[in-house]
Write an enzyme that holds these catalytic residues in place. Structure first.
Site, mmCIF file in Angstrom:
data_model
loop_
_atom_site.group_PDB
_atom_site.id
_atom_site.type_symbol
_atom_site.label_atom_id
_atom_site.label_comp_id
_atom_site.label_asym_id
_atom_site.label_seq_id
_atom_site.Cartn_x
_atom_site.Cartn_y
_atom_site.Cartn_z
ATOM 1 N N ASP A 161 2.647 -0.572 -0.624
ATOM 2 C CA ASP A 161 0.917 -0.404 0.226
ATOM 3 C C ASP A 161 0.516 0.321 0.668
ATOM 4 O O ASP A 161 -0.584 1.439 1.368
ATOM 5 C CB ASP A 161 0.559 -2.030 0.744
ATOM 6 C CG ASP A 161 1.643 -2.287 2.388
ATOM 7 O OD1 ASP A 161 2.259 -1.571 2.279
ATOM 8 O OD2 ASP A 161 0.777 -2.278 3.070
ATOM 9 N N HIS A 162 1.636 1.229 1.177
ATOM 10 C CA HIS A 162 1.480 2.544 1.929
ATOM 11 C C HIS A 162 1.910 3.916 0.984
ATOM 12 O O HIS A 162 2.009 5.263 2.097
ATOM 13 C CB HIS A 162 3.204 3.197 3.350
ATOM 14 C CG HIS A 162 2.529 1.796 3.736
ATOM 15 N ND1 HIS A 162 1.582 1.464 5.510
ATOM 16 C CD2 HIS A 162 2.150 0.187 4.215
ATOM 17 C CE1 HIS A 162 1.333 1.079 6.547
ATOM 18 N NE2 HIS A 162 1.509 -0.013 5.347
#
Ligand SMILES: [Zn+2]
Ligand SMILES: [Zn+2]
Length: 307
Positions: A66-67
């Site tokens: 998610d990063h």
């Protein structure tokens, strides 16, 4: 002189129709920095009409999808658009292996030079520095090695009071010294104090990005006095146990860090998809640190100059 932060994604783990995953755009004196690059980051940048080719430095906090899932698309777009100037990427050393594999798999190469700056898991210190600012990496506490980033302006030179320098017939050659704070000594030997010739420059501004992390009080002294703190607040207080087991923070814990760091303003984000409404998270943070806001997608947070 601009110093702004745009929240491009405010969701944790899973993007949805309202929230993208982690990414921030930092604009310091029109130099653009990207912090994390979750899925859809380039779309969010385009929606905000940012010329993505102006991004020359990308900082990745840790190796969770998610990063960084947006990084592969962004690098591909740079190549397709014919980018030729280098891109600097700061991340855990293992990301380099993944990027190399990715290029081998697709039988492709970047058109531009990708300069990889590994951030070793235990490293803390300055990872980027130039004439006007520096970026410091510091350790967070997460299920994998994770780093926070502090962006800080360097002190600026004093501002010349033109009327006064004219009145004292100050030679141009003296100006650089006066800007650095020196007094002026006239040919007759008279000392003119610097404060008569200059005014204070704006105070150095700063922004800290702390995501992902469990509650970690060691962060506070590192970011002491920060103007804008972005701290993850994945969970509400009722889900404290879940926050601890997954090494995330509650909004109350984010607020405690802001309080301990004597931050001027707190923005919370990285919200769990389980919450349809975020007012509870906001309230729990504001009860401890009143100047807290929920991060809003694509909102630009300006840090004003203070003298
Ligand atoms: Zn995350
Ligand atoms: Zn994570």
């Amino acid at each position: 002189m601009t110093f702004s932060v745009t929240a491009l994604g405010t969701s944790s783990a899973i993007p949805n129709s309202k929230r993208y995953t982690a990414a921030h755009l930092v604009n310091i004196h029109e130099r653009l920095f990207l912090v994390d690059c979750g899925e859809g980051t380039q779309i969010q940048l385009r929606r905000n009409r940012v010329r993505i080719s102006r991004v020359n430095h990308v900082f990745i906090s840790h190796l969770h999808g998610d990063h960084l899932y947006g990084l592969f698309g962004l690098l591909s777009t740079f190549s397709l658009l014919g980018r030729e100037h280098p891109l600097h990427l700061y991340a855990h050393p293992k990301l380099k292996d993944l990027l190399d594999y990715h290029n081998r798999f697709f039988e492709q190469e970047n058109n531009f030079e990708l300069i990889f700056h590994p951030i070793e898991p235990d490293f803390e210190g300055i990872i980027y520095e130039e004439d006007r600012l520096y970026v410091k990496a510091f350790k967070l506490d997460h299920s994998v090695a994770s780093h926070g980033f502090l962006f800080k302006e360097k002190p600026r030179l004093r501002r010349i009071n033109k009327a006064q320098t004219k009145a004292y017939q100050l030679p141009v050659s003296e100006i650089p010294k006066i800007k650095k704070g020196a007094d002026y000594i006239t040919p007759e030997g008279l000392v003119i104090p610097n404060t008569e010739l200059t005014t204070n420059p704006p105070l150095p501004r700063s922004y800290a990005y702390c995501s992902d992390t469990a509650y970690k009080t060691d962060i506070a002294p590192i970011i002491k006095g920060v103007d804008l703190l972005y701290h993850e607040a994945t969970f509400a207080k009722a889900d404290q146990e879940r926050a601890e087991s997954t090494k995330h923070s509650t909004s109350e814990e984010a607020a405690k860090i802001a309080q301990q760091a004597e931050a001027k303003q707190l923005i919370i984000g990285h919200f769990s998809a389980r919450y349809k409404r975020l007012d509870k998270l906001l309230k729990e943070a504001q009860d401890i640190f009143p100047n807290t806001e929920l991060a809003e997608e694509r909102k630009v947070y300006e840090i004003e100059e203070v003298y």
